[in-house]
Design a protein around this motif. Structure first.
Motif, PDB file in Angstrom:
ATOM      1  N   SER A 262      20.968 -33.076  26.471  1.00 19.38           N
ATOM      2  CA  SER A 262      19.479 -32.336  26.735  1.00 19.38           C
ATOM      3  C   SER A 262      18.403 -33.369  27.308  1.00 19.38           C
ATOM      4  CB  SER A 262      18.843 -31.733  25.367  1.00 19.38           C
ATOM      5  OG  SER A 262      18.687 -32.935  24.274  1.00 19.38           O
ATOM      6  N   VAL A 263      17.896 -32.967  28.132  1.00 18.33           N
ATOM      7  CA  VAL A 263      16.637 -33.788  28.827  1.00 18.33           C
ATOM      8  C   VAL A 263      15.787 -34.479  27.780  1.00 18.33           C
ATOM      9  CG1 VAL A 263      14.661 -33.721  30.314  1.00 18.33           C
ATOM     10  CG2 VAL A 263      16.510 -32.426  31.028  1.00 18.33           C
ATOM     11  N   GLY A 264      15.509 -33.955  26.395  1.00 18.79           N
ATOM     12  CA  GLY A 264      14.394 -34.334  25.556  1.00 18.79           C
ATOM     13  C   GLY A 264      15.096 -35.759  24.886  1.00 18.79           C
ATOM     14  N   VAL A 265      16.240 -35.855  25.002  1.00 27.63           N
ATOM     15  CA  VAL A 265      17.125 -36.907  24.246  1.00 27.63           C
ATOM     16  C   VAL A 265      17.120 -38.297  25.024  1.00 27.63           C
ATOM     17  CG1 VAL A 265      18.305 -35.599  22.669  1.00 27.63           C
ATOM     18  CG2 VAL A 265      19.538 -36.543  24.499  1.00 27.63           C
ATOM     19  N   ILE A 266      16.840 -38.020  26.568  1.00 24.80           N
ATOM     20  CA  ILE A 266      16.689 -38.935  27.347  1.00 24.80           C
ATOM     21  C   ILE A 266      15.491 -39.416  27.606  1.00 24.80           C
ATOM     22  CG2 ILE A 266      17.469 -39.651  29.786  1.00 24.80           C
ATOM     23  CD1 ILE A 266      19.376 -37.482  29.750  1.00 24.80           C
TER      24      ILE A 266
END
Length: 471
Positions: free
Chosen positions: A165-169
């Motif tokens: 997911s984009v949020g964990v990057i």
């Protein structure tokens, strides 16, 4: 490394081939085909093979085709030639990604061919003209400084960014601005998942974007990229007892990395014998290894701050004594940090990750865990502790997915009784990989006895790799 077929004819093809040979020759494996020998590479290398024949000959072209070819580029002047070559390639395989400069006669098969990319010369030229036209919006390709601060990258299968997911990057110095999927524009949210074959539009520092590009494209072998390229050892010669062991471990570790640079900094020299040991070491005079002895500056903090401005530091190597006395400063740097322990690195058999309270932190360091462990030849242990047996299933599932991406098995250990620190202390020949967080050291030990990261920093004998949560 992808296997690319290039079928060339004409002036544009010559310019295209020249650019590849001058700039991108070692990025892929190329198969050059042309009836004109001037369009073929003059020198033989391990990265290509060349054939001089008319590519419109289906018999000859089929002889050099193989299922390992992933991409085909057709650059020819004649429309009839393009169609003959395209039909030969597509008859051999429906999986080739074919890019053609020019047009083909419209047909149902061509319209339905999802692996075909037609580039119109007139569209390319008109787009370049519109770049100079007043009061007309420009496409992303022509917006900005033109220095590489806008980059579009496709995500292949096997990429460590796939299914994340984009949020964990954590994105520092760069951002995922847009995701292109199935001809749709997606403005990413925290929960948006990246899938293979997505195309990411990135904006940010040009150097950082190139590091991210290599990280997205490569399955393993990139660490310490994208944090930096240089591996740097700092060693205090006032305590020279472990000098030879430290050198041996550093050189062994560096031998496992590829296309990186090693720098060794020795400070506070105290004896001629140590200087002779360094000067006469047979492995310190290689092209990608440099070293120096700091005679004037005695502060490690000042030395590292100076080096940050001159080097692209991606990993700092430090001995456990230096770590103990400087860890507040070292953590504040936000640079990956490897602390040597009692077990020599070349004797290690496992890397271990203890799932933290915030399971997303385990996800954020997961690609580094697999990358580093694979390069070092280590098996991966994932330790899940919860006294109430409320185990971290989401983080465990994520690691099981990533193990398929990297084709590397993990061993999951669950416990509701054995404290992780006690478990870790009992492990021999094991290196711990854990998040590097500045807040880890802001609380006193007595105030945070349940935080694994806090307690882990007080294990001087365990080799540890600290990974920042942001790039």
């Amino acid at each position: 490394m992808r296997k690319v077929l290039l079928i060339l004819d004409g002036i544009v093809a010559k310019e295209f081939a020249t650019t590849i040979m001058n700039k991108y020759f070692d990025e892929n494996y190329y198969i050059f085909v042309s009836i004109d020998k001037d369009l073929l590479p003059k020198n033989t290398t391990e990265y290509h093979e060349s054939y001089q024949f008319d590519p419109c000959s289906s018999r000859k072209l089929k002889e050099i085709l193989s299922p390992q070819i992933t991409d085909c580029y057709i650059i020819t002047e004649q429309k009839e030639d393009r169609e003959i070559i395209y039909n030969t390639l597509r008859a051999y395989s429906k999986n080739f990604q074919i890019t053609i400069l020019g047009e083909l006669t419209p047909s149902k098969e061509i319209k339905e061919d999802k692996q075909l990319n037609l580039i119109s010369k007139s569209n390319v030229l008109s787009a370049k003209l519109f770049e100079k036209f007043p009061n007309v919006p420009r496409t992303a390709k022509y917006i900005g400084l033109g220095q590489g601060e806008i980059m579009q990258i496709s995500v292949p299968f096997g990429s460590p960014y796939a299914y994340r997911s984009v949020g964990v990057i954590k994105q520092k110095k760069w951002k995922i601005a847009v995701i292109y999927r199935n001809n749709e524009v997606i403005l990413p949210k925290y929960s948006t998942t990246i899938f293979p074959n997505d195309s990411l539009l990135l904006v940010g520092n040009p150097t950082t974007l190139w590091d991210i590009y290599h990280r997205i494209k490569e399955e393993i072998g990139q660490f310490p990229t994208p944090f930096g390229r240089d591996v740097v050892l700092y060693f205090n010669l006032l305590k020279p007892k472990a000098l030879e062991i430290c050198l041996e471990q550093t050189l062994w570790l560096f031998s496992k990395f590829k296309n990186k640079r090693l720098h060794l900094c020795f400070y506070n020299p105290s004896s001629l014998q140590d200087l002779e040991t360094i000067k006469n070491h047979p492995d310190l005079n290689k092209d990608n290894i440099s070293w120096h002895i700091e005679f004037y500056e005695t502060s490690l903090k000042n030395i590292i701050l100076r080096d940050k401005n001159n080097k692209n530091i991606g990993l700092i190597l430090i001995d456990k004594n230096i770590f103990e006395s400087h860890k507040n400063f070292l953590f504040d740097l936000g640079i990956p940090l490897l602390k040597f322990g009692n077990s020599p690195l070349n004797s290690l058999t496992h890397s271990a990750v203890i799932i933290p309270k915030k399971t997303e932190e385990a996800e954020k360091i997961s690609s580094v865990v697999f990358d580093f462990s694979t390069q070092m030849g280590l098996k991966i242990l994932l330790y899940d502790f919860d006294p109430d047996k409320n185990y971290h299933e989401q983080a465990a599932d994520y690691y099981h997915h990533i193990e398929k991406v990297f084709d590397k098995k993990i061993e999951l250990i669950k416990s509701d009784t054995l404290n992780p620190i006690i478990w870790l202390n009992r492990q021999e020949q094991t290196l711990q990989i854990l998040p590097l967080k500045k807040e880890t050291l802001q609380k006193p030990l007595w105030f945070s006895l349940t935080e694994i990261e806090n307690l882990s920093t007080h294990l001087p004998n365990v080799p540890q790799l600290f990974i920042p949560l942001s790039v």
